[in-house]
Design a protein around this motif. Structure first.
Motif, PDB file in Angstrom:
ATOM      1  N   GLU A   1      31.501 107.243  41.490  1.00 11.36           N
ATOM      2  CA  GLU A   1      31.981 108.192  40.607  1.00 11.36           C
ATOM      3  C   GLU A   1      32.383 108.493  42.598  1.00 11.36           C
ATOM      4  N   ALA A   2      31.341 108.941  43.744  1.00 12.67           N
ATOM      5  CA  ALA A   2      31.324 109.168  44.461  1.00 12.67           C
ATOM      6  C   ALA A   2      31.395 108.457  45.646  1.00 12.67           C
ATOM      7  N   ILE A   3      31.885 107.004  44.993  1.00 11.19           N
ATOM      8  CA  ILE A   3      32.942 106.122  46.412  1.00 11.19           C
ATOM      9  C   ILE A   3      34.111 106.250  45.504  1.00 11.19           C
ATOM     10  N   LEU A   4      34.576 107.132  44.757  1.00 12.80           N
ATOM     11  CA  LEU A   4      35.703 106.906  44.593  1.00 12.80           C
ATOM     12  C   LEU A   4      36.035 108.593  45.175  1.00 12.80           C
ATOM     13  N   SER A   5      35.302 109.943  45.089  1.00  8.18           N
ATOM     14  CA  SER A   5      35.125 110.850  45.554  1.00  8.18           C
ATOM     15  C   SER A   5      35.496 110.997  46.713  1.00  8.18           C
ATOM     16  N   THR A   6      35.069 110.029  47.703  1.00  6.20           N
ATOM     17  CA  THR A   6      34.659 109.753  48.744  1.00  6.20           C
ATOM     18  C   THR A   6      36.130 108.726  49.493  1.00  6.20           C
ATOM     19  N   ALA A   7      36.575 108.455  48.860  1.00  5.65           N
ATOM     20  CA  ALA A   7      37.762 107.253  49.246  1.00  5.65           C
ATOM     21  C   ALA A   7      39.024 108.262  48.589  1.00  5.65           C
ATOM     22  N   ASN A   8      38.995 109.760  48.011  1.00  8.26           N
ATOM     23  CA  ASN A   8      39.985 110.636  47.842  1.00  8.26           C
ATOM     24  C   ASN A   8      40.196 111.035  48.961  1.00  8.26           C
TER      25      ASN A   8
ATOM     26  N   LYS B   1      38.713 101.901  48.532  1.00 11.08           N
ATOM     27  CA  LYS B   1      37.272 101.776  47.705  1.00 11.08           C
ATOM     28  C   LYS B   1      36.399 101.184  48.638  1.00 11.08           C
ATOM     29  N   ALA B   2      37.644  99.709  48.565  1.00 18.94           N
ATOM     30  CA  ALA B   2      36.938  98.974  49.584  1.00 18.94           C
ATOM     31  C   ALA B   2      36.035  99.126  51.248  1.00 18.94           C
ATOM     32  N   SER B   3      36.968 100.140  51.691  1.00 20.29           N
ATOM     33  CA  SER B   3      36.635 100.421  53.174  1.00 20.29           C
ATOM     34  C   SER B   3      35.074 101.811  52.650  1.00 20.29           C
ATOM     35  N   VAL B   4      35.938 102.211  51.906  1.00 23.64           N
ATOM     36  CA  VAL B   4      34.300 103.373  52.077  1.00 23.64           C
ATOM     37  C   VAL B   4      32.608 102.368  51.434  1.00 23.64           C
ATOM     38  N   THR B   5      33.309 101.717  50.610  1.00 28.53           N
ATOM     39  CA  THR B   5      32.002 100.491  50.666  1.00 28.53           C
ATOM     40  C   THR B   5      31.708  99.913  51.648  1.00 28.53           C
ATOM     41  N   SER B   6      32.497  99.573  52.368  1.00 31.62           N
ATOM     42  CA  SER B   6      31.941  98.532  53.118  1.00 31.62           C
ATOM     43  C   SER B   6      30.995  99.542  54.399  1.00 31.62           C
ATOM     44  N   TYR B   7      31.523 100.914  54.524  1.00 30.23           N
ATOM     45  CA  TYR B   7      30.882 101.597  55.640  1.00 30.23           C
ATOM     46  C   TYR B   7      29.195 101.861  55.172  1.00 30.23           C
ATOM     47  N   LEU B   8      29.158 101.729  53.853  1.00 30.98           N
ATOM     48  CA  LEU B   8      27.774 102.281  53.087  1.00 30.98           C
ATOM     49  C   LEU B   8      26.910 100.598  53.080  1.00 30.98           C
ATOM     50  N   PRO B   9      25.531 100.909  53.447  1.00 29.78           N
ATOM     51  CA  PRO B   9      24.275 100.063  53.465  1.00 29.78           C
ATOM     52  C   PRO B   9      24.225  99.552  52.284  1.00 29.78           C
ATOM     53  N   TYR B  10      24.461  98.313  51.946  1.00 28.54           N
ATOM     54  CA  TYR B  10      23.497  97.524  50.209  1.00 28.54           C
ATOM     55  C   TYR B  10      22.807  97.762  50.276  1.00 28.54           C
ATOM     56  N   GLN B  11      22.425  98.632  49.096  1.00 25.85           N
ATOM     57  CA  GLN B  11      21.688  98.573  47.996  1.00 25.85           C
ATOM     58  C   GLN B  11      20.812  98.351  47.321  1.00 25.85           C
ATOM     59  N   LYS B  12      19.347  98.041  47.194  1.00 24.59           N
ATOM     60  CA  LYS B  12      18.749  97.232  46.001  1.00 24.59           C
ATOM     61  C   LYS B  12      17.393  97.456  45.788  1.00 24.59           C
ATOM     62  N   GLY B  13      17.216  97.080  45.343  1.00 25.06           N
ATOM     63  CA  GLY B  13      16.002  98.209  44.417  1.00 25.06           C
ATOM     64  C   GLY B  13      16.128  99.283  43.117  1.00 25.06           C
ATOM     65  N   VAL B  14      15.530 100.595  43.372  1.00 20.65           N
ATOM     66  CA  VAL B  14      15.121 101.124  42.724  1.00 20.65           C
ATOM     67  C   VAL B  14      15.358 102.221  44.012  1.00 20.65           C
ATOM     68  N   TYR B  15      15.584 104.075  43.478  1.00 29.60           N
ATOM     69  CA  TYR B  15      15.608 104.523  44.685  1.00 29.60           C
ATOM     70  C   TYR B  15      14.131 105.286  44.664  1.00 29.60           C
ATOM     71  N   PHE B  16      13.474 105.091  45.141  1.00 25.88           N
ATOM     72  CA  PHE B  16      12.042 106.008  45.529  1.00 25.88           C
ATOM     73  C   PHE B  16      11.703 107.371  45.794  1.00 25.88           C
ATOM     74  N   PRO B  17      10.595 108.490  45.305  1.00 25.67           N
ATOM     75  CA  PRO B  17      10.776 109.745  45.932  1.00 25.67           C
ATOM     76  C   PRO B  17      10.556 109.597  47.131  1.00 25.67           C
ATOM     77  N   SER B  18      11.587 111.222  47.277  1.00 27.26           N
ATOM     78  CA  SER B  18      10.716 111.200  48.686  1.00 27.26           C
ATOM     79  C   SER B  18       9.819 111.084  49.747  1.00 27.26           C
ATOM     80  N   THR B  19       8.757 111.168  49.003  1.00 30.04           N
ATOM     81  CA  THR B  19       6.940 110.427  49.156  1.00 30.04           C
ATOM     82  C   THR B  19       6.941 109.390  49.306  1.00 30.04           C
ATOM     83  N   ALA B  20       7.834 108.743  48.913  1.00 35.14           N
ATOM     84  CA  ALA B  20       7.135 107.023  49.072  1.00 35.14           C
ATOM     85  C   ALA B  20       7.227 106.637  50.212  1.00 35.14           C
ATOM     86  N   ASP B  21       6.170 105.526  50.902  1.00 32.25           N
ATOM     87  CA  ASP B  21       6.376 104.954  52.340  1.00 32.25           C
ATOM     88  C   ASP B  21       7.251 104.132  52.647  1.00 32.25           C
TER      89      ASP B  21
END
Length: 206
Positions: A55-62, A68-88
Motif C-alpha cells: 500500500e505504501a508503494i502505491l501511495s508513494t507512486a500516486n 510502481k516499478a520506479s518507486v520500488t527501484s528507489y527502495l533498498p532490498y528487504q530481507k528477513g523480519v524487522y527488528f525493534p529499534s533496540t536491535a544491534d
C-alpha cells in the motif's frame, strides 16, 4: 540528471542487469544518492508508518506521479523480519538499517531534542561523514563495564582516534536552535572543541 554520491565501477550492461535493478542494488549497498531517491524513500517511509508495504508503494507512486516499478527501484532490498529499534545493526538487513535511520532523522528534524539526537547518533556509528573542508571521518561509541553506551564519541580520522564529549554535541545543538537559520560554517556554532566534526554530523542529519 541525478547525482551519484560514489561512482562505482560497475558496468550493468556487462553484468546483464536491468538499470532499475542495478540502481536498487546500489541503493541497498548505500553507494547511490540522488534527490529523487531521497524523496521517494522519505515519502514511502511516511506512508509505511500506517500502511502495508504494498500500500505504501502505491501511495508513494500516486503522490510522486511515478510508476510502481520506479518507486520500488528507489527502495533498498528487504530481507528477513524487522527488528525493534533496540536491535544491534549487525542483526538486521541493510534496508532495515537505512529505514531506522530515516525514521530517526525525521523525528530529530521535527523535534530536535537530546533524546532524538542521541538515537540518531547511535544509528550512524561507523557511517562515514565529511568535515566542512571535505575530509572523511567516522565515529564509534563504546560501552562501559555495565554494558551501557558511554556518552562519548570516538572520532576516527586517518587511523587516529580522538574523543568528543557528548556535552559538546549538545552545546552545538543548543546554538543551532539559537541561530534559527542555516549554519554555513562550523565556527557559527561557537568555539566548541571538535566543532568541525559536530558540524559534519549535523549537516548530514539535516
Amino acid at each position: 540528471m541525478e547525482s551519484i554520491g560514489v561512482r562505482p565501477s560497475y558496468d550493468f550492461l556487462t553484468m546483464n542487469l536491468h538499470f532499475l535493478k542495478g540502481r536498487k542494488l546500489l541503493i541497498t549497498a548505500g553507494v547511490y544518492e540522488s534527490e529523487v531517491a531521497e524523496k521517494v524513500q522519505d515519502t514511502f517511509e511516511k506512508y509505511r508508518e500506517t500502511q502495508s508495504y504494498k500500500e505504501a508503494i502505491l501511495s508513494t507512486a500516486n503522490t510522486l506521479q511515478l510508476s510502481k516499478a520506479s518507486v520500488t527501484s528507489y527502495l533498498p532490498y528487504q530481507k528477513g523480519v524487522y527488528f525493534p529499534s533496540t536491535a544491534d545493526k549487525e542483526k538486521i538487513s541493510v534496508g532495515a538499517e537505512r529505514q531506522r535511520r530515516y525514521r530517526a532523522i525525521r523525528k530529530l528534524r521535527s523535534e530536535p531534542t537530546e533524546e532524538h539526537l542521541w538515537e540518531t547518533v547511535l544509528l550512524y556509528c561507523g557511517v562515514q561523514f565529511k568535515t566542512y573542508s571535505g575530509l572523511p571521518f567516522t565515529y564509534e561509541i563504546r560501552k562501559g563495564r555495565s554494558g551501557e553506551y558511554t556518552k562519548e564519541l570516538w572520532i576516527d580520522r586517518r587511523g587516529k582516534s580522538k574523543s568528543l564529549a557528548w556535552s559538546s554535541v549538545l552545546l552545538a545543538l543548543g546554538n543551532i536552535k539559537k541561530v534559527g537559520e542555516v549554519v554555513e560554517r562550523p565556527k557559527a556554532l561557537s568555539d566548541i572543541r571538535g566543532v568541525t566534526y559536530i558540524y559534519g554530523m549535523f549537516y548530514r542529519f539535516g
